[in-house]
Structures are given as structure tokens and as C-alpha cells.
Motif scaffolding. Sequence first.
Motif, PDB file in Angstrom:
ATOM      1  N   TYR A 102       0.831  -1.203   0.000  1.00 25.58           N
ATOM      2  CA  TYR A 102       0.000   0.000   0.000  1.00 25.58           C
ATOM      3  C   TYR A 102       0.871   1.260   0.000  1.00 25.58           C
ATOM      4  O   TYR A 102       0.713   2.120  -0.864  1.00 25.58           O
ATOM      5  N   LEU A 103       1.816   1.339   0.943  1.00 21.70           N
ATOM      6  CA  LEU A 103       2.705   2.502   0.977  1.00 21.70           C
ATOM      7  C   LEU A 103       3.691   2.483  -0.188  1.00 21.70           C
ATOM      8  O   LEU A 103       4.177   3.535  -0.603  1.00 21.70           O
ATOM      9  N   GLY A 104       3.971   1.312  -0.693  1.00 26.24           N
ATOM     10  CA  GLY A 104       4.862   1.204  -1.856  1.00 26.24           C
ATOM     11  C   GLY A 104       4.109   0.783  -3.102  1.00 26.24           C
ATOM     12  O   GLY A 104       4.645   0.054  -3.953  1.00 26.24           O
ATOM     13  N   ALA A 105       2.861   1.236  -3.226  1.00 20.04           N
ATOM     14  CA  ALA A 105       1.987   0.784  -4.309  1.00 20.04           C
ATOM     15  C   ALA A 105       2.556   1.073  -5.694  1.00 20.04           C
ATOM     16  O   ALA A 105       2.417   0.260  -6.619  1.00 20.04           O
ATOM     17  N   GLU A 106       3.212   2.232  -5.857  1.00 15.74           N
ATOM     18  CA  GLU A 106       3.746   2.578  -7.172  1.00 15.74           C
ATOM     19  C   GLU A 106       4.877   1.652  -7.586  1.00 15.74           C
ATOM     20  O   GLU A 106       5.152   1.490  -8.772  1.00 15.74           O
ATOM     21  N   LEU A 107       5.518   1.047  -6.596  1.00 13.72           N
ATOM     22  CA  LEU A 107       6.597   0.101  -6.884  1.00 13.72           C
ATOM     23  C   LEU A 107       6.091  -1.327  -7.041  1.00 13.72           C
ATOM     24  O   LEU A 107       6.508  -2.042  -7.947  1.00 13.72           O
ATOM     25  N   TYR A 108       5.207  -1.744  -6.150  1.00 14.50           N
ATOM     26  CA  TYR A 108       4.883  -3.163  -6.053  1.00 14.50           C
ATOM     27  C   TYR A 108       3.447  -3.545  -6.377  1.00 14.50           C
ATOM     28  O   TYR A 108       3.188  -4.686  -6.762  1.00 14.50           O
ATOM     29  N   LEU A 109       2.504  -2.651  -6.193  1.00 14.99           N
ATOM     30  CA  LEU A 109       1.098  -3.013  -6.366  1.00 14.99           C
ATOM     31  C   LEU A 109       0.587  -2.733  -7.768  1.00 14.99           C
ATOM     32  O   LEU A 109      -0.002  -3.600  -8.415  1.00 14.99           O
ATOM     33  N   ILE A 110       0.816  -1.527  -8.249  1.00 17.35           N
ATOM     34  CA  ILE A 110       0.263  -1.085  -9.529  1.00 17.35           C
ATOM     35  C   ILE A 110       1.268  -1.303 -10.657  1.00 17.35           C
ATOM     36  O   ILE A 110       2.431  -0.924 -10.547  1.00 17.35           O
ATOM     37  N   ASP A 111       0.805  -1.902 -11.720  1.00 13.60           N
ATOM     38  CA  ASP A 111       1.599  -2.052 -12.941  1.00 13.60           C
ATOM     39  C   ASP A 111       0.781  -1.482 -14.093  1.00 13.60           C
ATOM     40  O   ASP A 111      -0.204  -2.094 -14.517  1.00 13.60           O
ATOM     41  N   PRO A 112       1.139  -0.305 -14.619  1.00  9.66           N
ATOM     42  CA  PRO A 112       0.370   0.313 -15.709  1.00  9.66           C
ATOM     43  C   PRO A 112       0.240  -0.573 -16.939  1.00  9.66           C
ATOM     44  O   PRO A 112      -0.708  -0.422 -17.710  1.00  9.66           O
ATOM     45  N   ASN A 113       1.189  -1.501 -17.119  1.00  9.25           N
ATOM     46  CA  ASN A 113       1.106  -2.418 -18.253  1.00  9.25           C
ATOM     47  C   ASN A 113       0.005  -3.455 -18.078  1.00  9.25           C
ATOM     48  O   ASN A 113      -0.434  -4.085 -19.037  1.00  9.25           O
ATOM     49  N   VAL A 114      -0.419  -3.646 -16.829  1.00  9.35           N
ATOM     50  CA  VAL A 114      -1.526  -4.569 -16.546  1.00  9.35           C
ATOM     51  C   VAL A 114      -2.833  -3.797 -16.492  1.00  9.35           C
ATOM     52  O   VAL A 114      -3.790  -4.097 -17.211  1.00  9.35           O
ATOM     53  N   LEU A 115      -2.898  -2.804 -15.617  1.00 12.10           N
ATOM     54  CA  LEU A 115      -4.085  -1.953 -15.484  1.00 12.10           C
ATOM     55  C   LEU A 115      -3.631  -0.621 -14.897  1.00 12.10           C
ATOM     56  O   LEU A 115      -3.123  -0.578 -13.778  1.00 12.10           O
ATOM     57  N   ASP A 116      -3.812   0.431 -15.643  1.00 13.31           N
ATOM     58  CA  ASP A 116      -3.363   1.754 -15.218  1.00 13.31           C
ATOM     59  C   ASP A 116      -4.432   2.396 -14.336  1.00 13.31           C
ATOM     60  O   ASP A 116      -5.360   3.038 -14.819  1.00 13.31           O
ATOM     61  N   ILE A 117      -4.308   2.204 -13.037  1.00  9.90           N
ATOM     62  CA  ILE A 117      -5.268   2.757 -12.087  1.00  9.90           C
ATOM     63  C   ILE A 117      -4.516   3.551 -11.027  1.00  9.90           C
ATOM     64  O   ILE A 117      -3.324   3.305 -10.781  1.00  9.90           O
ATOM     65  N   PRO A 118      -5.164   4.521 -10.366  1.00 10.30           N
ATOM     66  CA  PRO A 118      -4.497   5.261  -9.286  1.00 10.30           C
ATOM     67  C   PRO A 118      -4.247   4.363  -8.081  1.00 10.30           C
ATOM     68  O   PRO A 118      -4.896   3.317  -7.913  1.00 10.30           O
ATOM     69  N   VAL A 119      -3.328   4.792  -7.247  1.00  7.53           N
ATOM     70  CA  VAL A 119      -2.963   4.006  -6.070  1.00  7.53           C
ATOM     71  C   VAL A 119      -4.170   3.750  -5.177  1.00  7.53           C
ATOM     72  O   VAL A 119      -4.381   2.626  -4.698  1.00  7.53           O
ATOM     73  N   TRP A 120      -4.976   4.790  -4.940  1.00  3.32           N
ATOM     74  CA  TRP A 120      -6.120   4.626  -4.034  1.00  3.32           C
ATOM     75  C   TRP A 120      -7.073   3.549  -4.537  1.00  3.32           C
ATOM     76  O   TRP A 120      -7.644   2.798  -3.741  1.00  3.32           O
TER      77      TRP A 120
END
Length: 407
Positions: A102-120
Motif C-alpha cells: 500500500y505505501l509502496g503501491a507505485e513500486l509493487y502493487l500497480i503495474d500500468p502495463n496490466v491496469l493503469d489505475i491510481p494508487v487509491w
Amino acid sequence: MTDPIVIEAWVEFAVRWLHVITAIAWIGSSFYFIALDLGLRKADDMPDLASGEEWQVHGGGFYHITKYMVAPARLPEHLVWFKWESYATWLSGFALLILVYYLGAELYLIDPNVLDIPVWAGVVISLASLTLGWLAYDRICKSKFGDDNTRLMILLFGILVLMSWGYTQVFSGRAALLHLGAFTATIMSANVFMIIIPNQKIVVDDLKAGRTPDAKYGKIAKQRSTHNNYLTLPVLFLMLSNHYPLAFASQYNWLIAALVFLMGVTIRHFFNTMHQKKGMLWWTWGLTAALFGVIVYLSTLGIPDTAQDATAARDPHAERFASADGFMDVFDIVQANCAMCHAREVFWPGLAWAPKGVVLETEADVASQARAIFLQAGASHAMPPGTANYMQPEDRAAIVAWFRGAN
């Protein structure tokens, strides 16, 4: 003063350590009681209302264990509850989920190549899936459909396969497999917190009030305990999978995760049958090995040409690190000491791909891995490893100065 990034790493380490310790305690007690329950035997001289007994030897002494299917006629003054291992495991695991994903979502949770969504949005989807997963599972178990355990297990496996695929359509591969483990672990811990312990407390309250406890509460708790028993090994695999790109970064990572659940079933079936004194089903090991072979095949079959780029967690502030003072010096240091292994085509003998999927060939690669380089080769001497380590103290000092300068 200690660098904040180092403090953050140590906090994460402490929580991870706590999570591992409590998980060992929970798994140990869970495996022990399932084995004990399956090994109970009838005896002519058992007390009234007792359903089975077992003699065990450990620590230089003998233990005579008797199980009452509903409850004994008299409740003992000292009653031991096995619940905090489960609660502490889930709480520490959830804390780790917050710290890393969650705190490192831009590194580990979200992958724009899979689904480009905001961290929240990613965090909301994560929390909702864990909550709704338990509610759906619990409702199915309590329905008429859940009366048939075999039918129920088949449906639950289908749901896990669907969740495995679904997570890979939303999160990074690393986060997808981790979330499938968290999804399953939440069900397991909620089984203890919401079903098993409350049912046991109902029985205890009935005994204290002089009422005869209803046997259904023990039956329900036994069903959930059995589910937990078969889910334990897959959860362990999924929690460790984030260290192995071949598991989480493959094109077929969702199918690999699904097959892991089947391996858990085959292995536990061997031990459960053995504890019941019904023989040694060696064929289950052959089936487990075959399933693992399929997983290995899928992992290599599903690696795209740019797999290394997809596996590594990249820093969203890469541009800042690339423009910081000393970057080119650090880039040269990394090329001289790290790029032979961390490359798209690895040159180090015995390595087929970059360790942990981290590629450090270009300036963009190095800038995107700034945090990892700082922690592994600046703040610590973890990298380069072994006989590959030719990095000098001044090189590490340059890495530290560059990273701190960018922050």
C-alpha cells in the motif's frame, strides 16, 4: 542520523520477522491438532462421552490425550485456547501488506502495463477483495451446498482459480500472487476468529449453564479446521512467491498459482491418510511431482522476451535519480560490478536470467532501481555477492551520496 529509507527497511524487516514467527506457531499447532485428531483411537476404558484417545511420547514423558466430541461432563478449571497464533499471523501479515504494497503501491502493487489505475483504487480493490472473499466463502459454507464437503471443496477451488486470474488482471504479477495468498489467509484466520472460537465458546457457555451443548457447533468448526489444513501449504508458497520472478512474472502466473493449491491438497492428503493409519499413499507424491513439473514448464513457456523488464519493481521517481549529482559515476560503478548478472542476456555462468528480475543495463534501468541499489550495495554489502564482489568502499560511498542527494 540514520537514513529514513534504512529505518523503513528495518521496520519492514521487523514486521516480516514477526509474521514468520507467528505463522510458524500457527501452522505448527494446526498441523499438530489435525494429526492428533486423525490419530485418535477408541478404547474400552475411555471416560463417558469420550470419542477417542491417543498416547504420545515427547520430552522425556508420556501424554495421554482424550477427546470429547461435544464436551466433557465437567469443564476443567484451566482451559487452553489456541487462537492468538492465528490472530497475530493475520495482523502482522496485514501490517506487512500495508508497508510494502500500500505505501509502496507505485513500486509493487500497480503495474500500468496490466491496469493503469491510481494508487487509491488499487488499495480499495485489495481491501474489498479480502473482505468480500471471506463473506462469500462463509455464506457458501453455511448454505445447503456446503453440506457436501467434496462438492464444496471443488467449488472453492474453482473460486480460487477465478480469483487467481482476476488478481493478475488488476495488479502486478508480484502483487497478484501475494494477494491470492492474503485472500486465502484471510479466510483461514477469519475461520478461527468468526467460526471456530465462537463455536467453542458457545459450548463452554452451555456447560457452565448446565445445558447440553449441540454437536453441530463442533461439526462446523471441524469443517473449517479441515479447510485451513489443506490451504496452509499453498499460502506458504504464495507468500514466498514474490522472491521468485519465475512464479509471479510468468504469462501463466495465475495458472501456476492455481496448480499450487492442488499440490497442497495432494501433499496434505498423504499425511492426513498416514495419520489416520490408512496406509502410505505414495502415488500422491508422484502426482505432486507431476504438478510441479507442469508449473516449471508453464513458468518457462510464459516468459516473454522482455520478462526482466516486467519483473522488477521500478521507482516512480526515476527521473529525479537520473538527474541527481553523481549519477553517471554510480552508473559506471553498476556497469562494472552488477550488469554482468543483471542483464537482459546474462553473462554470468549458471544464471539464465537476471536475479529477482532486476535489470541494470541502461541509465534508465539504474535510475529506476535506485532504492534497491542503495539498500543492497550502499547501505549494506549484500551485493555484489561472493566471489563476484569487487566493489570498493569508495564505490559504496558514491552510491550513498548519490541516493541521499536525490532525496
